[in-house]
Design an enzyme around this catalytic site. Sequence first.
Site, PDB file in Angstrom:
ATOM      1  N   GLU A 188     -30.087   4.022  17.562  1.00 21.84           N
ATOM      2  CA  GLU A 188     -30.228   3.937  16.111  1.00 21.84           C
ATOM      3  C   GLU A 188     -29.721   5.202  15.420  1.00 21.84           C
ATOM      4  OE1 GLU A 188     -33.865   1.044  15.224  1.00 21.84           O
ATOM      5  OE2 GLU A 188     -34.373   2.550  16.733  1.00 21.84           O
TER       6      GLU A 188
ATOM      7  N   GLU B 261     -36.817  -2.120  22.591  1.00 20.47           N
ATOM      8  CA  GLU B 261     -38.149  -2.118  21.990  1.00 20.47           C
ATOM      9  C   GLU B 261     -38.989  -3.356  22.316  1.00 20.47           C
ATOM     10  OE1 GLU B 261     -35.932   0.977  19.626  1.00 20.47           O
ATOM     11  OE2 GLU B 261     -35.467  -0.933  20.603  1.00 20.47           O
TER      12      GLU B 261
END
Length: 262
Positions: free
Chosen positions: A116, A136
């Site tokens: 990210e 995640e």
Amino acid sequence: MTEPEISQQTVLSRREGAVCILTLNRPDQRNSITPALTRELRAAVKAFEADDSLRVAVLHGAGRVFCAGMDLKAVSDPASHEVIFGEGRFAGFVDLPRRKPVIAAVHGAAMGGGLEVMLACDMAVAERGTRFALPEPKVGLVAAAGGIIRLAARLPAAKARELVLTGRLFEAEEAERLGLVSRVTEPGGALAEALRIAAEIAGNAPLSVTASLQLLRAAEAAAEAAQWPENEAVLRGLLASDDAREGSLAFAEKREPRWSGR
């Protein structure tokens, strides 16, 4: 001539001419993001933005990997909220206002929040063998540091959903095919190639670069601004769940998680 380091903390900053080189400097912890690193990266980027003699930044990681994301063992620590929800959001960087270009030089791995951070840069160069993932869902969390927002905007819907929902690994060549990195180099070559691109950009008229980048970012910036509030609400809800706690605990204990769906 390369000037000496101006920081000896978790983020190092030095300059080569008009190029600022920012180094995530927790190599023994795979450059995982902490509150201290968050504060230092935010401050370093702001200092780069404020220095008119600097035109472009290159962001890379010390040691074997670019960034392994946030240390899951720290997710339950109240201080971790600064990492996730503070100014600039994750790492003090992924939503920090910027006028100047930042290039990621990626090697080893960019996992979770590390990917990210890369996606928040304006372009990226990666070495062959570099591995990427948004894992995640495997630990009861969600890629809410801009990962889902940006993959949904940049990739075909089916491909974005595959990468997000499976959390699978993919390598530099696939990242290049998907347009997530602009170039792939041989191992050991990402930083040099990123610096070469940065020097080429730095040689252009600074107002033209800033104006061009403003126009390039305009459409995605408007779309992202509308999505961040829902992104934050979803993340806060998930962080309070039993599964998020279980995922972090299972990771720390090196065992398979036992999901409850609560």
